[in-house]
Design a protein around this motif. Structure first.
Motif, PDB file in Angstrom:
ATOM      1  N   ARG A  42       0.836  -1.209   0.000  1.00 57.15           N
ATOM      2  CA  ARG A  42       0.000   0.000   0.000  1.00 57.15           C
ATOM      3  C   ARG A  42       0.870   1.259   0.000  1.00 57.15           C
ATOM      4  N   GLY A  43       1.828   1.295   0.920  1.00 60.32           N
ATOM      5  CA  GLY A  43       2.712   2.452   0.985  1.00 60.32           C
ATOM      6  C   GLY A  43       3.582   2.568  -0.256  1.00 60.32           C
ATOM      7  N   TYR A  44       4.042   1.432  -0.767  1.00 62.16           N
ATOM      8  CA  TYR A  44       4.852   1.421  -1.981  1.00 62.16           C
ATOM      9  C   TYR A  44       4.084   2.046  -3.142  1.00 62.16           C
ATOM     10  N   LEU A  45       2.820   1.615  -3.303  1.00 64.04           N
ATOM     11  CA  LEU A  45       2.027   2.126  -4.422  1.00 64.04           C
ATOM     12  C   LEU A  45       1.782   3.625  -4.266  1.00 64.04           C
ATOM     13  N   GLU A  46       1.495   4.069  -3.056  1.00 64.91           N
ATOM     14  CA  GLU A  46       1.288   5.507  -2.841  1.00 64.91           C
ATOM     15  C   GLU A  46       2.531   6.303  -3.236  1.00 64.91           C
ATOM     16  N   ARG A  47       3.703   5.811  -2.825  1.00 59.19           N
ATOM     17  CA  ARG A  47       4.944   6.522  -3.157  1.00 59.19           C
ATOM     18  C   ARG A  47       5.190   6.525  -4.666  1.00 59.19           C
ATOM     19  N   ARG A  48       4.975   5.399  -5.282  1.00 58.08           N
ATOM     20  CA  ARG A  48       5.206   5.302  -6.724  1.00 58.08           C
ATOM     21  C   ARG A  48       4.230   6.201  -7.500  1.00 58.08           C
ATOM     22  N   LEU A  49       2.969   6.233  -7.091  1.00 60.70           N
ATOM     23  CA  LEU A  49       2.004   7.086  -7.772  1.00 60.70           C
ATOM     24  C   LEU A  49       2.346   8.563  -7.579  1.00 60.70           C
ATOM     25  N   ALA A  50       2.895   8.907  -6.412  1.00 58.99           N
ATOM     26  CA  ALA A  50       3.325  10.288  -6.184  1.00 58.99           C
ATOM     27  C   ALA A  50       4.506  10.627  -7.093  1.00 58.99           C
ATOM     28  N   GLU A  51       5.455   9.701  -7.235  1.00 57.89           N
ATOM     29  CA  GLU A  51       6.574   9.914  -8.155  1.00 57.89           C
ATOM     30  C   GLU A  51       6.064  10.084  -9.593  1.00 57.89           C
ATOM     31  N   CYS A  52       5.103   9.267  -9.940  1.00 57.49           N
ATOM     32  CA  CYS A  52       4.519   9.334 -11.286  1.00 57.49           C
ATOM     33  C   CYS A  52       3.874  10.704 -11.512  1.00 57.49           C
ATOM     34  N   ALA A  53       3.088  11.155 -10.550  1.00 58.47           N
ATOM     35  CA  ALA A  53       2.407  12.450 -10.678  1.00 58.47           C
ATOM     36  C   ALA A  53       3.404  13.599 -10.783  1.00 58.47           C
ATOM     37  N   ALA A  54       4.569  13.437 -10.154  1.00 58.95           N
ATOM     38  CA  ALA A  54       5.591  14.479 -10.188  1.00 58.95           C
ATOM     39  C   ALA A  54       6.485  14.385 -11.424  1.00 58.95           C
ATOM     40  N   GLY A  55       6.241  13.400 -12.277  1.00 60.73           N
ATOM     41  CA  GLY A  55       7.079  13.218 -13.458  1.00 60.73           C
ATOM     42  C   GLY A  55       8.455  12.682 -13.143  1.00 60.73           C
ATOM     43  N   ALA A  56       8.570  11.977 -12.004  1.00 60.16           N
ATOM     44  CA  ALA A  56       9.875  11.524 -11.532  1.00 60.16           C
ATOM     45  C   ALA A  56      10.054  10.014 -11.635  1.00 60.16           C
ATOM     46  N   LEU A  57       9.158   9.318 -12.365  1.00 62.29           N
ATOM     47  CA  LEU A  57       9.227   7.867 -12.468  1.00 62.29           C
ATOM     48  C   LEU A  57       9.206   7.463 -13.934  1.00 62.29           C
ATOM     49  N   THR A  58      10.136   6.606 -14.329  1.00 58.19           N
ATOM     50  CA  THR A  58      10.105   5.981 -15.649  1.00 58.19           C
ATOM     51  C   THR A  58      10.069   4.467 -15.475  1.00 58.19           C
ATOM     52  N   VAL A  59       9.485   3.791 -16.453  1.00 56.53           N
ATOM     53  CA  VAL A  59       9.292   2.346 -16.365  1.00 56.53           C
ATOM     54  C   VAL A  59       9.611   1.711 -17.712  1.00 56.53           C
ATOM     55  N   VAL A  60      10.309   0.595 -17.667  1.00 60.62           N
ATOM     56  CA  VAL A  60      10.481  -0.245 -18.848  1.00 60.62           C
ATOM     57  C   VAL A  60       9.817  -1.585 -18.554  1.00 60.62           C
ATOM     58  N   VAL A  61       8.848  -1.949 -19.366  1.00 68.47           N
ATOM     59  CA  VAL A  61       8.180  -3.242 -19.251  1.00 68.47           C
ATOM     60  C   VAL A  61       8.603  -4.061 -20.459  1.00 68.47           C
TER      61      VAL A  61
END
Length: 286
Positions: free
Chosen positions: A252-271
């Motif tokens: 739960r906490g992990y997802l909240e942090r990751r979504l916050a990074e995403c909203a801030a434009g600070a997360l990139t992902v390679v799938v």
């Protein structure tokens, strides 16, 4: 796409399919199109190319591929969802790469029950983000049917089980392993292949004399694709926790942090995904 899956992963809603279409289109391997075009050009002239799109969803594969192959083309769109079929039929319009006409018809039914008789006269079987939702027996049957019909197969955007998040997080590896186990779960008595799908398909087609080419087709998601990253994250974490509920308190906490990074434009992902092209053995029946 019509196979069942976790309620946490919205793969089959029109909204999810629309959200991922640009990433799928950018990821598919154009390197496989050269050998495919050469194979199709060598076929005896017998009217338009007949292309069967398995689990067509809203038609994204047809929208991507029709304009990259010469025409004329006749697309047969297969799915078990009549709403998706209706959308696909209206949107796969061509023209072909050489300006040739593209026509479409739909086939409502179970895509796991293809047989050589159905594939008779088919020039190409294709699918996107489908192979990993099949069982070993279903993949083997698909390879057998294509081989018997002398029909090539282009199967794109199959998960490999590898994801990369930047910046990295402490739960990344655990969630990734749990998600991969979820992809291999049993659904209604069917054991899905998940990340094992491309090796299984390569072996099945090779065993029947096909030339098999595999190329990477990763999603490379940057800050501008935050909406897709957010939806993917929710599905990835949700499926992992469905597989391993003990992860939920930390996730739960992990997802909240990751979504916050995403909203801030600070997360990139390679799938990571793979694309597979299987060309039938020379002299195979058509």
């Amino acid at each position: 796409m019509t196979a069942q899956q976790s309620a946490h992963a919205p793969e089959f809603t029109p909204q999810w399919l629309a959200l991922r279409e640009e990433a799928d289109a950018a990821a598919r391997s154009v390197e496989l199109l050269g050998p495919l075009r050469a194979h199709l050009a060598a076929r005896p002239p017998a009217g338009p190319l007949v292309i069967r799109d398995l689990g067509c969803g809203t038609g994204s594969m047809g929208r991507w591929l029709a304009g990259r192959l010469p025409g004329p083309q006749h697309w047969i769109l297969h799915d078990r969802d009549p709403r998706l079929l209706a959308r696909a039929a209206a949107s796969v319009t061509g023209p072909a790469a050489d300006g040739g006409e593209v026509t479409v018809r739909t086939d409502l039914g179970d895509i796991t029950r293809l047989d050589p008789d159905l594939l008779a006269g088919t020039s190409l079987v294709t699918a996107s983000a489908l192979l990993d939702l099949l069982t070993a027996a279903e993949v083997d049957a698909l390879a057998a049917s294509c081989a018997a019909a002398g029909c090539p197969a282009l199967l794109t955007i199959s998960v490999t089980g590898r994801v990369e998040l930047d910046p990295p997080g402490e739960l990344d590896a655990e969630l990734g392993a749990a998600f991969n186990d979820h992809q291999r779960r049993k659904v209604g008595g069917r054991r899905l292949l998940g990340p094992d799908a491309v090796p299984a398909a390569a072996a099945a087609f090779t065993a029947r004399g096909a030339q098999v080419l595999v190329r990477p087709s990763p999603w490379r998601l940057a800050a501008a694709q935050g909406a897709l990253i957010g939806q993917w994250l929710r599905g990835w974490v949700g499926a992992a926790c469905e597989q391993r509920p003990e992860l939920l308190p930390r996730a739960r906490g992990y997802l909240e942090r990751r979504l916050a990074e995403c909203a801030a434009g600070a997360l990139t992902v390679v799938v990571h995904h793979d694309d597979l092209l299987a060309l039938p053995a020379a002299g195979a029946s058509r």
